[in-house]
Scaffold this active site. Sequence first.
Site, mmCIF file in Angstrom:
data_model
loop_
_atom_site.group_PDB
_atom_site.id
_atom_site.type_symbol
_atom_site.label_atom_id
_atom_site.label_comp_id
_atom_site.label_asym_id
_atom_site.label_seq_id
_atom_site.Cartn_x
_atom_site.Cartn_y
_atom_site.Cartn_z
ATOM 1 N N HIS A 140 0.840 -1.211 0.000
ATOM 2 C CA HIS A 140 0.000 0.000 0.000
ATOM 3 C C HIS A 140 0.871 1.255 0.000
ATOM 4 O O HIS A 140 1.527 1.566 0.990
ATOM 5 C CB HIS A 140 -0.937 -0.026 1.222
ATOM 6 C CG HIS A 140 -1.895 1.107 1.260
ATOM 7 N ND1 HIS A 140 -2.343 1.681 2.431
ATOM 8 C CD2 HIS A 140 -2.513 1.795 0.262
ATOM 9 C CE1 HIS A 140 -3.187 2.657 2.147
ATOM 10 N NE2 HIS A 140 -3.292 2.752 0.837
ATOM 11 N N GLU A 152 2.731 0.534 3.447
ATOM 12 C CA GLU A 152 2.190 -0.441 4.395
ATOM 13 C C GLU A 152 2.229 -1.795 3.690
ATOM 14 O O GLU A 152 1.647 -1.959 2.619
ATOM 15 C CB GLU A 152 0.736 -0.106 4.753
ATOM 16 C CG GLU A 152 0.592 1.075 5.681
ATOM 17 C CD GLU A 152 -0.877 1.379 6.015
ATOM 18 O OE1 GLU A 152 -1.121 1.833 7.135
ATOM 19 O OE2 GLU A 152 -1.765 1.176 5.170
ATOM 20 N N ASN A 190 -5.344 4.292 7.080
ATOM 21 C CA ASN A 190 -6.730 4.663 6.758
ATOM 22 C C ASN A 190 -7.700 4.387 7.893
ATOM 23 O O ASN A 190 -8.759 5.018 7.976
ATOM 24 C CB ASN A 190 -7.184 3.988 5.462
ATOM 25 C CG ASN A 190 -6.579 4.682 4.258
ATOM 26 O OD1 ASN A 190 -6.364 5.889 4.280
ATOM 27 N ND2 ASN A 190 -6.266 3.924 3.227
HETATM 28 N N1 CAA Z 1 8.929 13.789 -8.135
HETATM 29 C C1 CAA Z 1 9.832 13.875 -7.150
HETATM 30 N N2 CAA Z 1 9.751 14.767 -6.118
HETATM 31 C C2 CAA Z 1 8.728 15.608 -6.113
HETATM 32 C C3 CAA Z 1 7.735 15.588 -7.111
HETATM 33 C C4 CAA Z 1 7.865 14.628 -8.150
HETATM 34 N N3 CAA Z 1 6.964 14.549 -9.107
HETATM 35 N N4 CAA Z 1 6.829 16.538 -6.832
HETATM 36 C C5 CAA Z 1 7.216 17.138 -5.707
HETATM 37 N N5 CAA Z 1 8.375 16.586 -5.264
HETATM 38 C C6 CAA Z 1 9.094 16.936 -4.038
HETATM 39 C C7 CAA Z 1 9.478 18.405 -3.997
HETATM 40 O O1 CAA Z 1 10.721 18.625 -4.626
HETATM 41 C C8 CAA Z 1 9.551 18.671 -2.521
HETATM 42 O O2 CAA Z 1 10.739 18.116 -1.997
HETATM 43 P P1 CAA Z 1 11.646 18.950 -0.925
HETATM 44 O O3 CAA Z 1 10.783 19.094 0.276
HETATM 45 O O4 CAA Z 1 12.846 18.073 -0.724
HETATM 46 O O5 CAA Z 1 11.930 20.248 -1.592
HETATM 47 C C9 CAA Z 1 8.414 17.817 -1.961
HETATM 48 O O6 CAA Z 1 8.215 16.773 -2.926
HETATM 49 C C10 CAA Z 1 7.124 18.610 -1.787
HETATM 50 O O7 CAA Z 1 6.709 19.072 -3.077
HETATM 51 P P2 CAA Z 1 6.005 20.485 -3.371
HETATM 52 O O8 CAA Z 1 6.828 21.605 -2.794
HETATM 53 O O9 CAA Z 1 5.658 20.538 -4.803
HETATM 54 O O10 CAA Z 1 4.645 20.378 -2.698
HETATM 55 P P3 CAA Z 1 4.129 20.825 -1.299
HETATM 56 O O11 CAA Z 1 5.204 21.231 -0.371
HETATM 57 O O12 CAA Z 1 3.041 21.764 -1.612
HETATM 58 O O13 CAA Z 1 3.536 19.427 -0.778
HETATM 59 C C11 CAA Z 1 2.278 17.457 -0.770
HETATM 60 C C12 CAA Z 1 2.657 18.690 -1.558
HETATM 61 C C13 CAA Z 1 3.475 16.539 -0.643
HETATM 62 C C14 CAA Z 1 1.177 16.779 -1.551
HETATM 63 C C15 CAA Z 1 1.816 17.906 0.656
HETATM 64 O O14 CAA Z 1 0.797 18.857 0.549
HETATM 65 C C16 CAA Z 1 1.338 16.744 1.488
HETATM 66 O O15 CAA Z 1 2.128 16.020 2.079
HETATM 67 N N6 CAA Z 1 -0.017 16.588 1.567
HETATM 68 C C17 CAA Z 1 -0.616 15.484 2.305
HETATM 69 C C18 CAA Z 1 -0.510 14.236 1.485
HETATM 70 C C19 CAA Z 1 -1.068 13.038 2.202
HETATM 71 O O16 CAA Z 1 -1.481 13.073 3.347
HETATM 72 N N7 CAA Z 1 -1.076 11.923 1.486
HETATM 73 C C20 CAA Z 1 -1.638 10.687 1.974
HETATM 74 C C21 CAA Z 1 -3.052 10.563 1.474
HETATM 75 S S1 CAA Z 1 -3.859 9.118 2.100
HETATM 76 C C22 CAA Z 1 -3.270 7.886 1.151
HETATM 77 O O17 CAA Z 1 -2.504 8.048 0.238
HETATM 78 C C23 CAA Z 1 -3.741 6.493 1.495
HETATM 79 C C24 CAA Z 1 -5.019 6.032 0.937
HETATM 80 O O18 CAA Z 1 -5.178 4.807 0.820
HETATM 81 C C25 CAA Z 1 -6.120 6.935 0.577
HETATM 82 P P1 NAD Z 2 -8.176 6.336 -9.897
HETATM 83 O O1 NAD Z 2 -9.643 6.425 -10.063
HETATM 84 O O2 NAD Z 2 -7.346 7.570 -10.050
HETATM 85 O O3 NAD Z 2 -7.568 5.237 -10.900
HETATM 86 C C1 NAD Z 2 -8.058 3.966 -11.067
HETATM 87 C C2 NAD Z 2 -7.708 3.551 -12.479
HETATM 88 O O4 NAD Z 2 -7.912 2.148 -12.627
HETATM 89 C C3 NAD Z 2 -8.571 4.232 -13.541
HETATM 90 O O5 NAD Z 2 -7.720 4.915 -14.432
HETATM 91 C C4 NAD Z 2 -9.319 3.076 -14.212
HETATM 92 O O6 NAD Z 2 -9.494 3.268 -15.607
HETATM 93 C C5 NAD Z 2 -8.366 1.929 -13.933
HETATM 94 N N1 NAD Z 2 -8.983 0.592 -14.006
HETATM 95 C C6 NAD Z 2 -10.177 0.191 -13.547
HETATM 96 N N2 NAD Z 2 -10.351 -1.136 -13.771
HETATM 97 C C7 NAD Z 2 -9.217 -1.561 -14.392
HETATM 98 C C8 NAD Z 2 -8.757 -2.817 -14.869
HETATM 99 N N3 NAD Z 2 -9.513 -3.906 -14.753
HETATM 100 N N4 NAD Z 2 -7.536 -2.888 -15.447
HETATM 101 C C9 NAD Z 2 -6.768 -1.773 -15.550
HETATM 102 N N5 NAD Z 2 -7.139 -0.575 -15.112
HETATM 103 C C10 NAD Z 2 -8.341 -0.464 -14.531
HETATM 104 O O7 NAD Z 2 -7.949 5.683 -8.460
HETATM 105 P P2 NAD Z 2 -6.638 5.733 -7.540
HETATM 106 O O8 NAD Z 2 -6.760 6.893 -6.626
HETATM 107 O O9 NAD Z 2 -5.439 5.578 -8.395
HETATM 108 O O10 NAD Z 2 -6.868 4.416 -6.669
HETATM 109 C C11 NAD Z 2 -6.480 3.155 -7.128
HETATM 110 C C12 NAD Z 2 -6.320 2.214 -5.952
HETATM 111 O O11 NAD Z 2 -5.336 2.750 -5.055
HETATM 112 C C13 NAD Z 2 -7.588 2.020 -5.114
HETATM 113 O O12 NAD Z 2 -7.598 0.713 -4.613
HETATM 114 C C14 NAD Z 2 -7.393 3.034 -3.982
HETATM 115 O O13 NAD Z 2 -8.124 2.702 -2.831
HETATM 116 C C15 NAD Z 2 -5.902 2.923 -3.753
HETATM 117 N N6 NAD Z 2 -5.257 4.083 -3.131
HETATM 118 C C16 NAD Z 2 -5.660 5.345 -3.445
HETATM 119 C C17 NAD Z 2 -5.005 6.425 -2.870
HETATM 120 C C18 NAD Z 2 -5.389 7.830 -3.175
HETATM 121 O O14 NAD Z 2 -4.956 8.756 -2.459
HETATM 122 N N7 NAD Z 2 -6.168 8.121 -4.215
HETATM 123 C C19 NAD Z 2 -3.930 6.208 -1.980
HETATM 124 C C20 NAD Z 2 -3.515 4.882 -1.715
HETATM 125 C C21 NAD Z 2 -4.209 3.824 -2.286
#
Ligand code: CAA
Ligand code: NAD
Length: 283
Positions: A140, A152, A190
């Site tokens: 993850h 994770e 999460n």
């Molecule tokens: N490639 C490599 N490095 C990159 C990059 C890229 N494409 N884009 C940005 N970076 C680097 C930058 O150079 C910078 O590095 P330094 O600190 O060393 O200078 C760092 O990443 C931060 O970049 P930015 O300055 O462009 O951006 P920011 O400071 O505005 O931060 C962010 C952006 C990292 C998204 C920040 O807002 C953040 O941490 N937000 C929270 C994100 C979060 O919580 N994510 C988890 C979501 S939950 C999840 O993912 C799980 C799930 O299952 C849903």
């Molecule tokens: P997203 O909607 O941006 O992308 C999903 C993609 O999968 C779409 O482009 C869709 O066309 C494609 N897709 C659907 N069925 C498919 C198949 N059978 N074969 C190939 N491609 C297919 O979603 P996301 O945010 O990238 O999330 C993807 C997974 O990652 C989910 O399981 C989500 O829970 C997990 N995840 C999401 C985040 C987040 O911050 N968005 C962070 C960690 C994990």
Amino acid sequence: MKIKRVGVVGCGLMGSGIAEVCARAGYSVLVREVDDQFLERGLSRIKKSLDKGVARGKLSPSERDAAQSRISGTTELGDFSDADLVVEAIVENLEQKKETFAMLDRVTPAHAILASNTSSLSVTDMAAATERPDQVLGIHFFNPVPVMPLIEMVRTFLTSDATYQTARAFGEGLGKQVVVTKDRPGFIVNALLVPYILDAVRMVEAGVATKEDIDAAVKLGLNHPMGPLTLLDFVGLDTTLFIADAMYEELKDPRYAAPPLLRRMVVAGYMGRKSGRGFYDYR
Ligand code: CAA
Ligand code: NAD
């Protein structure tokens, strides 16, 4: 087992980031999308992110070009016939993920490890859809994948030690810190994050404060990089709703019950940053 070729299923927000970090670490990467249009969109997201990495001094133009040359795309799952490890990153839907795992089991070599990037769903169910449940686990990643340093690693009852060790070495080789979790809805992050985000939506529903003030309060008062509603837009309202529904379905804990406002916004097409609007307007 030496991993050389990595497959990524789904090239949305997460799949594109996963493909990018794998290519940057030297792996040959094949991404699969549902059709050419989604594939094109995913590949251009990778290109943009690599360009941003160069602009930020994280990699040189020649490293970017080398990473780019290691990534190719397909719409055919059958093209994973030489993959050593596949990371599934399709939509958060258990039936679709189980179907994908069953198909991957048929087309990938017998030694291949099959991993899911699921946020909340049962990795055990995905493993049980294959004939190699000992070679299935959760890897993850966090959004944005090139920036967030955590993975994770989700072990099920069935994941073998060899699979876990290989996957752990793979994750660490991508430059990520690995934490290990059992296969329980939401794993570590999460399980904590989702109730917090849903509470922020409930706060908007209740009219306690404006979305801007809720975000400013958390950003400035708790030193978070983003407020909860900005983060929700960033993760995707649809993805967050699927995660909340999956967690509520399994746990029946009201903390994971999606507020009606979130559900209505998703039906109305307010997916967040990726669709141009969510709690905020990005158009
Ligand atoms: N490639 C490599 N490095 C990159 C990059 C890229 N494409 N884009 C940005 N970076 C680097 C930058 O150079 C910078 O590095 P330094 O600190 O060393 O200078 C760092 O990443 C931060 O970049 P930015 O300055 O462009 O951006 P920011 O400071 O505005 O931060 C962010 C952006 C990292 C998204 C920040 O807002 C953040 O941490 N937000 C929270 C994100 C979060 O919580 N994510 C988890 C979501 S939950 C999840 O993912 C799980 C799930 O299952 C849903
Ligand atoms: P997203 O909607 O941006 O992308 C999903 C993609 O999968 C779409 O482009 C869709 O066309 C494609 N897709 C659907 N069925 C498919 C198949 N059978 N074969 C190939 N491609 C297919 O979603 P996301 O945010 O990238 O999330 C993807 C997974 O990652 C989910 O399981 C989500 O829970 C997990 N995840 C999401 C985040 C987040 O911050 N968005 C962070 C960690 C994990």
